[in-house]
Design a protein around this motif. Sequence first.
Motif, PDB file in Angstrom:
ATOM      1  N   TYR A  13       0.832  -1.203   0.000  1.00 38.68           N
ATOM      2  CA  TYR A  13       0.000   0.000   0.000  1.00 38.68           C
ATOM      3  C   TYR A  13       0.871   1.259   0.000  1.00 38.68           C
ATOM      4  O   TYR A  13       0.628   2.204  -0.765  1.00 38.68           O
ATOM      5  CB  TYR A  13      -0.942  -0.013   1.209  1.00 38.68           C
ATOM      6  CG  TYR A  13      -1.908   1.127   1.206  1.00 38.68           C
ATOM      7  CD1 TYR A  13      -2.994   1.135   0.346  1.00 38.68           C
ATOM      8  CD2 TYR A  13      -1.736   2.218   2.057  1.00 38.68           C
ATOM      9  CE1 TYR A  13      -3.885   2.191   0.317  1.00 38.68           C
ATOM     10  CE2 TYR A  13      -2.620   3.276   2.042  1.00 38.68           C
ATOM     11  CZ  TYR A  13      -3.693   3.264   1.172  1.00 38.68           C
ATOM     12  OH  TYR A  13      -4.569   4.317   1.150  1.00 38.68           O
ATOM     13  N   ALA A  14       1.890   1.262   0.851  1.00 39.30           N
ATOM     14  CA  ALA A  14       2.792   2.412   0.900  1.00 39.30           C
ATOM     15  C   ALA A  14       3.511   2.594  -0.431  1.00 39.30           C
ATOM     16  O   ALA A  14       3.666   3.734  -0.909  1.00 39.30           O
ATOM     17  CB  ALA A  14       3.802   2.251   2.037  1.00 39.30           C
ATOM     18  N   LEU A  15       3.931   1.513  -1.047  1.00 39.54           N
ATOM     19  CA  LEU A  15       4.597   1.601  -2.342  1.00 39.54           C
ATOM     20  C   LEU A  15       3.670   2.215  -3.393  1.00 39.54           C
ATOM     21  O   LEU A  15       4.093   3.066  -4.184  1.00 39.54           O
ATOM     22  CB  LEU A  15       5.076   0.228  -2.795  1.00 39.54           C
ATOM     23  CG  LEU A  15       5.817   0.189  -4.130  1.00 39.54           C
ATOM     24  CD1 LEU A  15       7.048   1.093  -4.113  1.00 39.54           C
ATOM     25  CD2 LEU A  15       6.204  -1.236  -4.473  1.00 39.54           C
ATOM     26  N   LEU A  16       2.413   1.832  -3.380  1.00 40.52           N
ATOM     27  CA  LEU A  16       1.437   2.433  -4.290  1.00 40.52           C
ATOM     28  C   LEU A  16       1.332   3.941  -4.048  1.00 40.52           C
ATOM     29  O   LEU A  16       1.317   4.739  -4.994  1.00 40.52           O
ATOM     30  CB  LEU A  16       0.065   1.770  -4.114  1.00 40.52           C
ATOM     31  CG  LEU A  16      -1.085   2.390  -4.905  1.00 40.52           C
ATOM     32  CD1 LEU A  16      -0.845   2.273  -6.408  1.00 40.52           C
ATOM     33  CD2 LEU A  16      -2.403   1.740  -4.501  1.00 40.52           C
ATOM     34  N   MET A  17       1.281   4.348  -2.793  1.00 42.20           N
ATOM     35  CA  MET A  17       1.207   5.775  -2.476  1.00 42.20           C
ATOM     36  C   MET A  17       2.450   6.517  -2.969  1.00 42.20           C
ATOM     37  O   MET A  17       2.370   7.634  -3.480  1.00 42.20           O
ATOM     38  CB  MET A  17       1.039   5.986  -0.960  1.00 42.20           C
ATOM     39  CG  MET A  17      -0.269   5.458  -0.385  1.00 42.20           C
ATOM     40  SD  MET A  17      -1.736   6.261  -1.073  1.00 42.20           S
ATOM     41  CE  MET A  17      -2.401   4.937  -2.060  1.00 42.20           C
ATOM     42  N   TRP A  18       3.631   5.898  -2.819  1.00 45.72           N
ATOM     43  CA  TRP A  18       4.870   6.510  -3.305  1.00 45.72           C
ATOM     44  C   TRP A  18       4.869   6.643  -4.826  1.00 45.72           C
ATOM     45  O   TRP A  18       5.344   7.656  -5.355  1.00 45.72           O
ATOM     46  CB  TRP A  18       6.084   5.702  -2.841  1.00 45.72           C
ATOM     47  CG  TRP A  18       6.512   6.073  -1.455  1.00 45.72           C
ATOM     48  CD1 TRP A  18       6.198   5.425  -0.304  1.00 45.72           C
ATOM     49  CD2 TRP A  18       7.324   7.184  -1.086  1.00 45.72           C
ATOM     50  NE1 TRP A  18       6.758   6.075   0.759  1.00 45.72           N
ATOM     51  CE2 TRP A  18       7.467   7.145   0.312  1.00 45.72           C
ATOM     52  CE3 TRP A  18       7.948   8.199  -1.798  1.00 45.72           C
ATOM     53  CZ2 TRP A  18       8.208   8.087   1.017  1.00 45.72           C
ATOM     54  CZ3 TRP A  18       8.694   9.145  -1.102  1.00 45.72           C
ATOM     55  CH2 TRP A  18       8.816   9.093   0.284  1.00 45.72           C
ATOM     56  N   LEU A  19       4.358   5.642  -5.517  1.00 43.84           N
ATOM     57  CA  LEU A  19       4.291   5.731  -6.975  1.00 43.84           C
ATOM     58  C   LEU A  19       3.362   6.862  -7.407  1.00 43.84           C
ATOM     59  O   LEU A  19       3.668   7.598  -8.359  1.00 43.84           O
ATOM     60  CB  LEU A  19       3.834   4.391  -7.560  1.00 43.84           C
ATOM     61  CG  LEU A  19       4.861   3.259  -7.473  1.00 43.84           C
ATOM     62  CD1 LEU A  19       4.218   1.928  -7.876  1.00 43.84           C
ATOM     63  CD2 LEU A  19       6.079   3.557  -8.334  1.00 43.84           C
ATOM     64  N   ILE A  20       2.250   7.001  -6.715  1.00 39.48           N
ATOM     65  CA  ILE A  20       1.331   8.106  -7.008  1.00 39.48           C
ATOM     66  C   ILE A  20       2.025   9.439  -6.745  1.00 39.48           C
ATOM     67  O   ILE A  20       1.955  10.363  -7.552  1.00 39.48           O
ATOM     68  CB  ILE A  20       0.029   7.973  -6.186  1.00 39.48           C
ATOM     69  CG1 ILE A  20      -0.769   6.753  -6.674  1.00 39.48           C
ATOM     70  CG2 ILE A  20      -0.807   9.247  -6.257  1.00 39.48           C
ATOM     71  CD1 ILE A  20      -1.928   6.363  -5.770  1.00 39.48           C
TER      72      ILE A  20
END
Length: 151
Positions: A13-20
Motif C-alpha cells: 500500500y505504501a509503495l502504491l502511495m509513493w508511486l502516485i
Amino acid sequence: MNWDLVFTIANNYALLMWLILAFAPRRDMIMTVLFYGGIGLLACAYAVIIIPLMTGMIDGGGGVPDFTTLAGVQQLLGSPGGATVGWIHYLAFDLFVGLWVARNADKYGFARWLQIPILLFVLMLGPLGLVLYLLLRFTRHNKVADAVVPE
C-alpha cells in the motif's frame, strides 16, 4: 495475527502511495488522497496495532514492549509484531516527509526528474533523503523559515 500478511499489505500500500506521489499530477485532490488515504491510513493502522501490542492484548511474539532500554527495543523489533509495527511507523513518517518534499520542491520549481531520485532516497533512507533535498533546496532559497512551509 498473521504478521507476514499485515507487513505485505502495508508495504504494498505504501509503495502504491509513493508511486502516485512520484508520477501522478500534483492536483489538490491527489495530494489530499495521499495525505489522508496514504499517511492517515498508515498512521491509523499503526495505532490500531501498537496500542493492543503495548498492552499485551495481542501477541507480537516479543512480549510486552519495553521502550526504556535498548534490550527492550531490540526484543520488540526482533519479534514479528514489533518489526511489522515498526515498519508501518517508518512507512507513515517517510511518506509524510516525501509528501512535504514533493510539495516544497514544486513550490521552488524543481523539475519532477530531479525530485524522483530524492523521493527514492526519502523512501529508502528517510533522513538521508531529507538532507539531500534540503541541500538541493538551499541552492534555490537559503531562508530556513521558508523551509517549514510546504505551500
